[in-house]
Design a protein around this motif. Structure first.
Motif, mmCIF file in Angstrom:
data_model
loop_
_atom_site.group_PDB
_atom_site.id
_atom_site.type_symbol
_atom_site.label_atom_id
_atom_site.label_comp_id
_atom_site.label_asym_id
_atom_site.label_seq_id
_atom_site.Cartn_x
_atom_site.Cartn_y
_atom_site.Cartn_z
ATOM 1 N N THR A 290 0.850 -1.191 0.000
ATOM 2 C CA THR A 290 0.000 0.000 0.000
ATOM 3 C C THR A 290 0.888 1.244 0.000
ATOM 4 O OG1 THR A 290 -0.138 0.233 2.415
ATOM 5 C CG2 THR A 290 -1.749 -1.220 1.364
ATOM 6 N N ILE A 291 0.459 2.258 -0.743
ATOM 7 C CA ILE A 291 1.191 3.525 -0.803
ATOM 8 C C ILE A 291 0.191 4.664 -0.668
ATOM 9 C CG2 ILE A 291 2.740 4.994 -2.145
ATOM 10 C CD1 ILE A 291 3.615 2.532 -3.687
ATOM 11 N N HIS A 296 -5.568 9.622 -2.649
ATOM 12 C CA HIS A 296 -5.924 8.217 -2.801
ATOM 13 C C HIS A 296 -4.799 7.336 -2.257
ATOM 14 C CE1 HIS A 296 -3.361 8.727 -6.390
ATOM 15 N NE2 HIS A 296 -3.133 7.422 -6.292
ATOM 16 N N THR A 297 -5.121 6.062 -2.058
ATOM 17 C CA THR A 297 -4.135 5.063 -1.662
ATOM 18 C C THR A 297 -3.969 4.074 -2.809
ATOM 19 O OG1 THR A 297 -4.729 5.244 0.676
ATOM 20 C CG2 THR A 297 -3.568 3.252 -0.010
ATOM 21 N N ARG A 298 -2.728 3.808 -3.189
ATOM 22 C CA ARG A 298 -2.441 2.818 -4.235
ATOM 23 C C ARG A 298 -2.220 1.469 -3.566
ATOM 24 N NH1 ARG A 298 -0.789 4.399 -9.270
ATOM 25 N NH2 ARG A 298 0.530 2.556 -9.442
ATOM 26 N N LEU A 299 -2.942 0.476 -4.037
ATOM 27 C CA LEU A 299 -2.835 -0.877 -3.492
ATOM 28 C C LEU A 299 -2.297 -1.805 -4.574
ATOM 29 C CD1 LEU A 299 -6.388 -0.979 -1.883
ATOM 30 C CD2 LEU A 299 -4.257 -0.415 -0.713
ATOM 31 N N ARG A 300 -1.273 -2.564 -4.244
ATOM 32 C CA ARG A 300 -0.809 -3.611 -5.157
ATOM 33 C C ARG A 300 -1.399 -4.919 -4.696
ATOM 34 N NH1 ARG A 300 3.480 -7.129 -5.669
ATOM 35 N NH2 ARG A 300 4.571 -6.304 -3.850
ATOM 36 N N ILE A 301 -2.109 -5.572 -5.624
ATOM 37 C CA ILE A 301 -2.898 -6.752 -5.283
ATOM 38 C C ILE A 301 -2.338 -7.992 -5.974
ATOM 39 C CG2 ILE A 301 -5.221 -7.733 -5.267
ATOM 40 C CD1 ILE A 301 -5.050 -5.189 -3.669
ATOM 41 N N ASP A 302 -2.236 -9.105 -5.214
ATOM 42 C CA ASP A 302 -1.875 -10.403 -5.789
ATOM 43 C C ASP A 302 -3.132 -11.238 -5.949
ATOM 44 O OD1 ASP A 302 0.773 -9.769 -5.830
ATOM 45 O OD2 ASP A 302 1.295 -10.871 -4.015
ATOM 46 N N PHE A 303 -3.347 -11.771 -7.140
ATOM 47 C CA PHE A 303 -4.420 -12.748 -7.340
ATOM 48 C C PHE A 303 -4.074 -13.560 -8.581
ATOM 49 C CE2 PHE A 303 -5.716 -9.677 -10.394
ATOM 50 C CZ PHE A 303 -6.619 -10.278 -11.266
ATOM 51 N N PRO A 304 -4.732 -14.692 -8.841
ATOM 52 C CA PRO A 304 -4.349 -15.545 -9.965
ATOM 53 C C PRO A 304 -4.315 -14.778 -11.284
ATOM 54 C CG PRO A 304 -5.897 -16.699 -8.566
ATOM 55 C CD PRO A 304 -5.824 -15.303 -8.044
ATOM 56 N N GLY A 305 -3.181 -14.816 -11.939
ATOM 57 C CA GLY A 305 -3.036 -14.127 -13.217
ATOM 58 C C GLY A 305 -2.270 -12.831 -13.128
ATOM 59 N N SER A 306 -2.081 -12.306 -11.911
ATOM 60 C CA SER A 306 -1.352 -11.046 -11.773
ATOM 61 C C SER A 306 -0.782 -10.912 -10.371
ATOM 62 C CB SER A 306 -2.273 -9.857 -12.058
ATOM 63 O OG SER A 306 -1.587 -8.640 -11.874
ATOM 64 N N VAL A 311 -4.762 -1.039 -7.655
ATOM 65 C CA VAL A 311 -6.070 -0.441 -7.404
ATOM 66 C C VAL A 311 -5.867 0.911 -6.745
ATOM 67 C CG1 VAL A 311 -8.271 -0.649 -6.160
ATOM 68 C CG2 VAL A 311 -7.173 -2.693 -7.122
ATOM 69 N N LYS A 312 -6.602 1.914 -7.204
ATOM 70 C CA LYS A 312 -6.585 3.227 -6.560
ATOM 71 C C LYS A 312 -7.844 3.362 -5.706
ATOM 72 C CE LYS A 312 -3.919 5.785 -10.051
ATOM 73 N NZ LYS A 312 -3.941 6.918 -11.012
ATOM 74 N N GLN A 313 -7.654 3.462 -4.397
ATOM 75 C CA GLN A 313 -8.795 3.649 -3.503
ATOM 76 C C GLN A 313 -8.858 5.114 -3.080
ATOM 77 O OE1 GLN A 313 -8.753 1.633 0.298
ATOM 78 N NE2 GLN A 313 -10.974 1.395 0.267
ATOM 79 N N ASN A 314 -9.990 5.733 -3.373
ATOM 80 C CA ASN A 314 -10.166 7.149 -3.050
ATOM 81 C C ASN A 314 -9.978 7.400 -1.571
ATOM 82 O OD1 ASN A 314 -11.617 9.758 -2.461
ATOM 83 N ND2 ASN A 314 -11.907 9.679 -4.675
ATOM 84 N N PHE A 315 -9.344 8.522 -1.224
ATOM 85 C CA PHE A 315 -9.098 8.877 0.170
ATOM 86 C C PHE A 315 -10.397 9.006 0.948
ATOM 87 C CE2 PHE A 315 -8.488 12.153 3.489
ATOM 88 C CZ PHE A 315 -7.527 11.522 4.248
ATOM 89 N N PHE A 316 -11.477 9.376 0.238
ATOM 90 C CA PHE A 316 -12.751 9.601 0.901
ATOM 91 C C PHE A 316 -13.658 8.369 0.872
ATOM 92 C CE2 PHE A 316 -11.260 13.716 -0.684
ATOM 93 C CZ PHE A 316 -11.208 14.420 0.507
ATOM 94 N N ALA A 317 -13.087 7.198 0.582
ATOM 95 C CA ALA A 317 -13.873 5.972 0.589
ATOM 96 C C ALA A 317 -14.453 5.725 1.987
ATOM 97 C CB ALA A 317 -12.995 4.793 0.176
ATOM 98 N N PRO A 321 -8.560 1.891 4.146
ATOM 99 C CA PRO A 321 -7.816 1.003 3.240
ATOM 100 C C PRO A 321 -7.282 -0.208 3.991
ATOM 101 C CG PRO A 321 -6.533 2.962 3.745
ATOM 102 C CD PRO A 321 -7.905 3.202 4.294
ATOM 103 N N PRO A 322 -7.193 -1.353 3.326
ATOM 104 C CA PRO A 322 -6.652 -2.543 3.977
ATOM 105 C C PRO A 322 -5.156 -2.398 4.191
ATOM 106 C CG PRO A 322 -7.006 -2.958 1.653
ATOM 107 C CD PRO A 322 -7.563 -1.594 1.929
ATOM 108 N N VAL A 323 -4.599 -3.342 4.928
ATOM 109 C CA VAL A 323 -3.169 -3.330 5.195
ATOM 110 C C VAL A 323 -2.532 -4.524 4.492
ATOM 111 C CG1 VAL A 323 -3.430 -2.156 7.401
ATOM 112 C CG2 VAL A 323 -3.437 -4.664 7.330
ATOM 113 N N VAL A 324 -1.211 -4.473 4.389
ATOM 114 C CA VAL A 324 -0.482 -5.540 3.708
ATOM 115 C C VAL A 324 -0.792 -6.891 4.347
ATOM 116 C CG1 VAL A 324 1.810 -6.439 3.164
ATOM 117 C CG2 VAL A 324 1.361 -3.983 2.991
#
Length: 342
Positions: A290-291, A296-306, A311-317, A321-324
């Motif tokens: 997470t950055i 916004h917060t940039r999230l790097r996500i691991d899932f099958p295929g990538s 993902v960009k999560q808006n600051f006002f969501a 935001p989740p944690v690593v």
């Protein structure tokens, strides 16, 4: 390049302004051919449906603004503006009127007697633009005219150029390698690669509906997956990714069952957690990084295929935001997915 008609060849005929970017792809060469400073080896260049490739530069009625402005250092600002009018043998009274009008247009009415060396970079840029407009050209060509300015001044000049373009309604063909500048200022954007025009479209269409993998990956930021189209129903279809997942997508007419395809999802159009609950495409994933980036917060996500899906999560969501290491739902709609042939 008639503002009232849609031309057959987009690169030579934007209704208002046309932009292209990326280095070494033929943008400036194209501009020089339009100006008459380079000769095309084949093909035709039409201006208002009239071939101009055999017309010398000074008779094409085209204004040019270069990155280094190319102002005459021994002349005053007013004399620089008068030069193209004198070359056209206009009457002295008419020259005076046009120079005054051009200086007023670029907000330099009080600086007509100064020389270029006495002006700031932004003021020199305005003089160069005024000189290109003073003889009322059919088209103005601009070759990265803001490249020498610092960021803040460049952004100010972008807005002033947009306003000036709106006021004059002259067709402007503007070369830049700055994607943000191209998307901000353009009515249509042209993307060049290896001397070829890959796509010419309004900025939003270019961003939302890329016609090739190069455009999808070059314009903005995109997440990429690979797969095969296994079924389609009208404009929708199902794609099996190389990792074995089934994905619902909106399809173009050119994609057929059995085709190898590339799938693209913009980071801001992917959702995580509760926000992914209503997405047609949903997958279990893990947060790898997470950055925090202010709005916004940039999230790097691991899932099958990538292993680097962003993902960009808006600051006002509504949710924090989740944690690593968190396991989350990752999702996106079929409409958010861009599909092109591999």
């Amino acid at each position: 390049m008639n503002p009232q008609t849609e031309p057959e060849t987009p690169i030579f005929g934007s209704p208002k302004s046309l932009r292209s970017f990326d280095d070494g792809q033929g943008k400036t060469t194209t501009l020089m051919m339009l100006a008459g400073l380079e000769t095309p080896t084949s093909g035709r260049i039409l201006l208002d449906d009239v071939p101009i490739e055999g017309i010398p530069p000074h008779r094409r009625n085209i204004g040019v603004v270069f990155q280094n402005y190319a102002l005459f250092p021994h002349m005053t600002v007013a004399e620089n503006l008068a030069y193209p009018l004198k070359a056209r043998r206009m009457a002295k009274l008419e020259i005076g009127k046009r120079v005054k009008r051009a200086l007023d247009m670029v907000k330099l009415a009080s600086l007509g007697e100064r020389r270029p060396a006495q002006l700031s970079g932004g003021q020199q840029q305005r003089v160069a633009l005024a000189r290109a407009l003073v003889f009322e050209p059919s088209v103005v060509l601009l070759d990265e005219p803001l490249g020498a300015l610092d960021r803040q001044l460049r952004e100010t000049m972008q807005l002033e150029l947009k306003q000036l373009h709106s006021e004059t309604s002259v067709t402007m063909i503007y070369v830049t390698h700055d994607q943000g500048e191209a998307m901000t200022m353009s009515d249509r954007v042209a993307v060049f690669h290896d001397g070829h025009l890959l796509q010419c479209a309004p900025p939003k269409q270019l961003y939302d509906e890329p016609e090739s993998a190069f455009v999808a990956e070059f314009v903005g930021e995109n997440n990429r997956l690979s797969g095969t189209l296994v079924s389609r129903d009208g404009e929708g279809g199902s794609i099996q990714t190389n990792a074995g997942m089934m994905v619902a997508a909106r399809l173009g007419q050119q994609v057929r069952i059995g085709d190898k395809v590339l799938l693209y999802v913009r980071p801001e159009r992917a959702s995580i957690g509760a926000a992914a609950a209503n997405c047609e495409n949903r997958f279990e994933a893990r947060v790898a990084d997470t950055i925090f980036q202010g709005d916004h917060t940039r999230l790097r996500i691991d899932f099958p295929g990538s292993s680097h899906f962003t993902v960009k999560q808006n600051f006002f969501a509504e949710t924090a935001p989740p944690v690593v290491g968190d396991r989350v739902q990752l999702g996106w709609s079929a409409q958010a997915l861009q599909v092109v042939q591999a």
